[in-house]
Design an enzyme around this catalytic site. Sequence first.
Site, PDB file in Angstrom:
ATOM      1  N   GLU A 173       4.134   1.364   1.757  1.00 23.47           N
ATOM      2  CA  GLU A 173       5.184   0.499   1.203  1.00 23.47           C
ATOM      3  C   GLU A 173       5.583  -0.629   2.151  1.00 23.47           C
ATOM      4  O   GLU A 173       6.750  -1.006   2.214  1.00 23.47           O
ATOM      5  CB  GLU A 173       6.415   1.330   0.822  1.00 23.47           C
ATOM      6  CG  GLU A 173       6.091   2.470  -0.123  1.00 23.47           C
ATOM      7  CD  GLU A 173       7.320   3.075  -0.760  1.00 23.47           C
ATOM      8  OE1 GLU A 173       7.372   3.123  -1.998  1.00 23.47           O
ATOM      9  OE2 GLU A 173       8.230   3.481  -0.013  1.00 23.47           O
ATOM     10  N   GLU A 219       0.841  -1.181   0.000  1.00 27.92           N
ATOM     11  CA  GLU A 219       0.000   0.000   0.000  1.00 27.92           C
ATOM     12  C   GLU A 219       0.882   1.240   0.000  1.00 27.92           C
ATOM     13  O   GLU A 219       2.096   1.141  -0.188  1.00 27.92           O
ATOM     14  CB  GLU A 219      -0.970  -0.001   1.188  1.00 27.92           C
ATOM     15  CG  GLU A 219      -0.501  -0.721   2.440  1.00 27.92           C
ATOM     16  CD  GLU A 219       0.666  -0.090   3.167  1.00 27.92           C
ATOM     17  OE1 GLU A 219       0.441   0.649   4.140  1.00 27.92           O
ATOM     18  OE2 GLU A 219       1.816  -0.357   2.771  1.00 27.92           O
TER      19      GLU A 219
END
Length: 815
Positions: free
Chosen positions: A452, A449
């Site tokens: 990271e 997401e």
Amino acid sequence: MAELLDSNQTPGAPGNPLSWSRADKDAVGTAYSLSSQVWYTSAGGVVTEIYFPDVDTPQVRDFQFIITDGATFYHDAQNDFDHQCEWPDAPALSFRITSRARDQPYVIVQDVIAEKGSPCVLVRVTLQGDQAFLDKLHIYALLAPHVGGYGAGNVAHRASTANGDRLVATRGNYWLAMGADCGFGMTSCGFVGVNDGWTDIIANRRLPVWNYDAAKGGYVALTAEIDRAGENQFVVALAFCVDEPTDITASTPNKALIAVSEALAYPFDDPSSTYSHRGVFLEGWHGAVEAPFKPTAGVTSDGDALFELSRNVLLAHEDKTANGAFVASLSIPWGEIVRDLAAGYHMVWPRDMCQSALALLAAGAQDPPLRGLMFLVASQSKHGSFPQKFFIDGNPWLPDAKQLDEYSFPIILAYHLREANLLGQFDPAAMVLAAAGALIANGPMTTQERWEEQEGYSPSTLATNIAALVCAAQWADAATAQFLLEYADFLEAHLEPWCVTTQGTLVPGITQHYIRILPTHNSGGFIFPEDPNTATIQMRGYGGQANTVVDAGFLELVRYGVRAANDPIIVDSVKVVDAVISKTLPQGPAFYRYNHDQYGQGNDGQAWYDGAPFGKGRPWPLLSGERGHYELAAGGDATTYLRALEQFAGPRGLLPEQVWDMPDLANTSFVLGGPTGSAMPLAWAHAEYIKLVRSVSDGRVFDRLDVVAERYQAQPGQPPRARRDIEVWNFARPVPTVAAGKTLRINLPSPFSLHWSSDDWATSKDQGATQTAVGIYYVDLATQAAEAGTSRVFTFFLVDKQRWQGANYSVALRP
């Protein structure tokens, strides 16, 4: 041609390894000119990383001065002064460092700009104090090259030229050169910590005695006495070049040396002259945006100073060799513990870059956002995807993780430019459709997401995916547009089932709210059912129920129009965020990324590194901006959040990635609400501020996509436009069950024929896949409510490979 002196070589190679400099910059800058391919930064009273010939290649670790009377004091520029950094020509990116000696009566002022016509940084130094005292001072320039992004393996020379002695350094075919308008006295090339100028003068408390001609193969430092002859003002020039050798010529520093001589031949600042470096520097910045947006009176608290500076900070993060490449930050987080080959944040993240491009659009810039879009088109993979982060030459930083929001943002950027009628003759249709196809081929869950770290279903990622697909449909033929919209509908219909817990325990009385992310894999295997009430999550330093971890990423659903601000689940989720991951600081409301975050400075000020056991996530100012956008969308007053961002920028006018959330830490730079050692400036944070100012000025969220809101926020008395009767199966998500009565859509990124049965192979059918213009092929299998308790079984004939898949698959039809 210059003679590189070589006879008196420095012993002691390679010297002591030297890290990069601290990441909480006091200032960053460049000339707004394509000819000046150099960027400069400052922290702690000295010039820090200088980049050339592009924005992702640092060449210098730091440049500073040593000052001594030769007998009673030996001043280090970073440790023996109180510093103030300011923007004397704001919003132009020239900066001034004023350093007041703590125990002696003098001041040293550095004005830093770049020469507009060449890659040359100019530092004008002014000494202030009683003249009799100033006459006693010896001033030495100390430069630590990290040529080509490496401290190791550098080579330094004294260079004898017709214009006097210069100092040069090289690695590979990169060169830098240093000179002064008043000339140099003694010069020397040394190895860091062994026989460099700092060791010679500061550590040994003496006037320098070493004067080596060359230091080869190590961490080198260049030292030069400023031959000021009683003058209190002088200019130092640092120039750079790349010089490729040929079959008959060697690589030389001549182009850099010429740039130094040419720069020093003109006045730094002289109103009576027809040309001055500062004059043309300021002209460049004054004309950077032809028709800048002017915020509504009273929206900002500083006469728009931070707004205008933020616009130029974003412009400064664009490369000049790969036009349109905007990097995330001219800094290396926790650089003081990082050495060679550190990418830092001076790379391209498609997400951050699109935030910058859209903010510049909001600020009135027209060409830079379009250049950004064209750069992204050139950087797209043949499969339609974008790297997680990459150098401006397109090479990804490995390992490369799939982040589906980074496939979405270029589509959203293209749509905004289309709506603003700013695409000109450029047609992004191929990029848009390829990116939409990659989004579907690699979804619906994301490998990482926006933080990271985690795979699964992220509300913020899904928000951008849905919005991008709706936008992409505007470029597609009718059949493909319908397919894209229906896939967006599939994602939208699963937002609550995937991302909303109904058994929340974080806030008494609120059981239903968005979670940070729903993991979809465990030890490589799929997790079914996809249930936010029962799923577990394993994060850095924390493991537990997924519904006990929240972030505010769901606010992106409101930003882009997927959900209304008054949606009951959104409203309750905001209450949970306020209770769990918000903190009121002296500057205003602040927000953490999520609870249990460990990406950040240690409680004792320790610099974070991957695997650090002490890390603690600190508040991110940009999240105050995101909350402000929600407040505006909800019909509230976003002023509190705007003011918080302005206060987080502080006197430096730069917004950090993270701010310190504890009491002031003695003997450090960490003060409550001030920057930590992560990145500053963070382009994304400045972009969020610009967009919030624009949104408040307009009375509506700048990023809102009406085409999305019209599809998913049905008006009273009108039927919904979105379909909610499709369930998608692919190899990334081989869903084992589907509600009877829904359509089972099977997607693959290559042509196939589906061999299937509804009666356990007693009979079977073959159905060719429908082709779309986004490289996705699909077959729809209709089901009836009365078929509950049966299943669909199927296998694939892969047309391109002319073979069967070799396995059967089954989807049960549940009531």
